[in-house]
Design a protein around this motif. Sequence first.
Motif, PDB file in Angstrom:
ATOM      1  N   VAL A   1      -3.430   3.092 -12.646  1.00 54.81           N
ATOM      2  CA  VAL A   1      -3.286   1.776 -12.695  1.00 54.81           C
ATOM      3  C   VAL A   1      -2.256   1.335 -13.652  1.00 54.81           C
ATOM      4  CG1 VAL A   1      -3.997  -0.479 -13.243  1.00 54.81           C
ATOM      5  CG2 VAL A   1      -5.425   1.046 -11.735  1.00 54.81           C
TER       6      VAL A   1
ATOM      7  N   ARG B   1       5.256  -6.872  -6.977  1.00 54.18           N
ATOM      8  CA  ARG B   1       4.511  -5.878  -7.186  1.00 54.18           C
ATOM      9  C   ARG B   1       3.541  -5.998  -8.267  1.00 54.18           C
ATOM     10  NH1 ARG B   1       5.932  -3.865  -2.546  1.00 54.18           N
ATOM     11  NH2 ARG B   1       7.785  -2.608  -2.260  1.00 54.18           N
TER      12      ARG B   1
ATOM     13  N   ALA C   1       1.005  -1.207  -0.316  1.00 54.55           N
ATOM     14  CA  ALA C   1       0.036  -0.138   0.099  1.00 54.55           C
ATOM     15  C   ALA C   1       0.918   1.240   0.045  1.00 54.55           C
ATOM     16  CB  ALA C   1      -0.914  -0.097   1.276  1.00 54.55           C
TER      17      ALA C   1
ATOM     18  N   LYS D   1      -6.620   6.252 -10.310  1.00 54.00           N
ATOM     19  CA  LYS D   1      -6.009   5.300  -9.491  1.00 54.00           C
ATOM     20  C   LYS D   1      -4.558   5.195 -10.165  1.00 54.00           C
ATOM     21  CE  LYS D   1     -10.070   3.007  -7.471  1.00 54.00           C
ATOM     22  NZ  LYS D   1     -11.004   3.748  -8.334  1.00 54.00           N
TER      23      LYS D   1
ATOM     24  N   ARG E   1      -7.605 -13.963 -12.646  1.00 54.49           N
ATOM     25  CA  ARG E   1      -6.347 -13.631 -11.742  1.00 54.49           C
ATOM     26  C   ARG E   1      -5.373 -14.722 -11.374  1.00 54.49           C
ATOM     27  NH1 ARG E   1      -9.315 -14.109  -6.427  1.00 54.49           N
ATOM     28  NH2 ARG E   1      -9.036 -16.294  -7.057  1.00 54.49           N
TER      29      ARG E   1
ATOM     30  N   GLU F   1      -9.761  -7.158  -5.734  1.00 55.02           N
ATOM     31  CA  GLU F   1     -10.207  -7.093  -4.169  1.00 55.02           C
ATOM     32  C   GLU F   1     -10.865  -5.508  -4.194  1.00 55.02           C
ATOM     33  OE1 GLU F   1      -6.529  -7.839  -2.156  1.00 55.02           O
ATOM     34  OE2 GLU F   1      -6.711 -10.006  -2.647  1.00 55.02           O
ATOM     35  N   ARG F   2     -10.540  -4.563  -4.905  1.00 56.50           N
ATOM     36  CA  ARG F   2     -11.260  -3.356  -5.036  1.00 56.50           C
ATOM     37  C   ARG F   2     -12.828  -3.328  -5.181  1.00 56.50           C
ATOM     38  NH1 ARG F   2     -11.612  -0.152 -10.503  1.00 56.50           N
ATOM     39  NH2 ARG F   2     -10.960  -2.018 -11.695  1.00 56.50           N
TER      40      ARG F   2
ATOM     41  N   ARG G   1      -3.871  -8.525  -7.484  1.00 56.70           N
ATOM     42  CA  ARG G   1      -4.750  -8.817  -6.483  1.00 56.70           C
ATOM     43  C   ARG G   1      -5.619  -7.805  -6.150  1.00 56.70           C
ATOM     44  NH1 ARG G   1       0.015 -10.825  -4.153  1.00 56.70           N
ATOM     45  NH2 ARG G   1       0.182 -13.345  -4.427  1.00 56.70           N
ATOM     46  N   TYR G   2      -5.010  -6.379  -6.158  1.00 63.26           N
ATOM     47  CA  TYR G   2      -5.803  -5.039  -5.904  1.00 63.26           C
ATOM     48  C   TYR G   2      -6.896  -5.032  -7.029  1.00 63.26           C
ATOM     49  CZ  TYR G   2      -6.356  -0.145  -6.439  1.00 63.26           C
ATOM     50  OH  TYR G   2      -7.168   1.117  -6.513  1.00 63.26           O
TER      51      TYR G   2
ATOM     52  N   MET H   1       2.440   1.563  -3.441  1.00 61.12           N
ATOM     53  CA  MET H   1       1.241   2.021  -4.550  1.00 61.12           C
ATOM     54  C   MET H   1       1.252   3.768  -4.196  1.00 61.12           C
ATOM     55  SD  MET H   1      -1.872  -0.233  -4.559  1.00 61.12           S
ATOM     56  CE  MET H   1      -2.892   0.887  -5.547  1.00 61.12           C
TER      57      MET H   1
ATOM     58  N   GLY I   1       0.743  -8.068  -6.572  1.00 62.68           N
ATOM     59  CA  GLY I   1       0.042  -7.235  -5.545  1.00 62.68           C
ATOM     60  C   GLY I   1      -1.037  -6.466  -6.326  1.00 62.68           C
ATOM     61  N   LEU I   2      -0.627  -5.970  -7.610  1.00 63.62           N
ATOM     62  CA  LEU I   2      -1.481  -5.160  -8.484  1.00 63.62           C
ATOM     63  C   LEU I   2      -2.759  -6.036  -8.896  1.00 63.62           C
ATOM     64  CD1 LEU I   2       0.736  -2.796 -10.327  1.00 63.62           C
ATOM     65  CD2 LEU I   2      -0.917  -2.142  -8.681  1.00 63.62           C
TER      66      LEU I   2
END
Length: 293
Positions: A47, A280, A4, A45, A264, A290-291, A286-287, A7, A283-284
Amino acid sequence: MKFADWMSAVQDRTETALAALLPPADALPGRLHDAMRYAVLGGGKRVRPLLCHAAGAVFDAPAAELDRAACAVELIHAYSLVHDDLPCMDDDTLRRGKPTVHVEYDEATALLVGDALQSLAFQALTEDGAPSCQSRLSMLALLAQAAGSRGMAGGQAIDLAAVGQALTLEELEQMHIHKTGALIRASVLLGAHCGHADEDAQKRLAHFANRIGLLFQVVDDILDAEANTATLGKTAGKDAAQNKPTYVSLLGIRQAKALAGELRDEALAALAPFTGRGERLAGLTRYIVERTF
């Protein structure tokens, strides 16, 4: 650094880099420059810049070079949103929680904003701080193809032609591989280019990017169907109202979420050869899911 925090750091440095790259609002022509800054800064965001930086981190790419690449791809994305919102396209009045550019200014200004942002994106890849000459040429070609008729613009044309049509899942995927996926793929590969990734690594990352590009669109369709306008920062349910084919309209919410889970997992599996260096990017991935749910 926690994910986090990473990011947030990348989002902040991208905002700073974009603000420095965009012409000042008081430089002639002032109205156009003001509208360009309105379209790009203070929202989103980021992305695509995050993906660019995350891919570059796999190969220890210099942060300054990643900033230029990240700005370039984000400027193309911002231009596409400005044009996408125009009355002749999706005719939307809200973007990132504020009036769209043609509402805040006017249609002619919005058209010129998109034109100018697209030009600035390619300029960003040629100025000081960008990679070597050969790398710049490769990156320019990559971004141009991703933005053009065989990428994002072509996907948008297919999308407009598909209104009211019944598409198969394969046809819908092909549309979004171009419309959304091409620029996401470019984001990942631009970051890899900054780190001088070899051909094998680029092929692996291209496969990852193809999966995450579709994942992003599936999630976007779910958000559009389930969230409200205040949550999205743009008009919710717009695609359904315009009778556009989406993953939700084709599969339903439950199956669309299941597909997101599959994409995913496929994206994460594609990162396995990079071991911890791809964390990293993982993580993106999953992000993005999960958002939403």
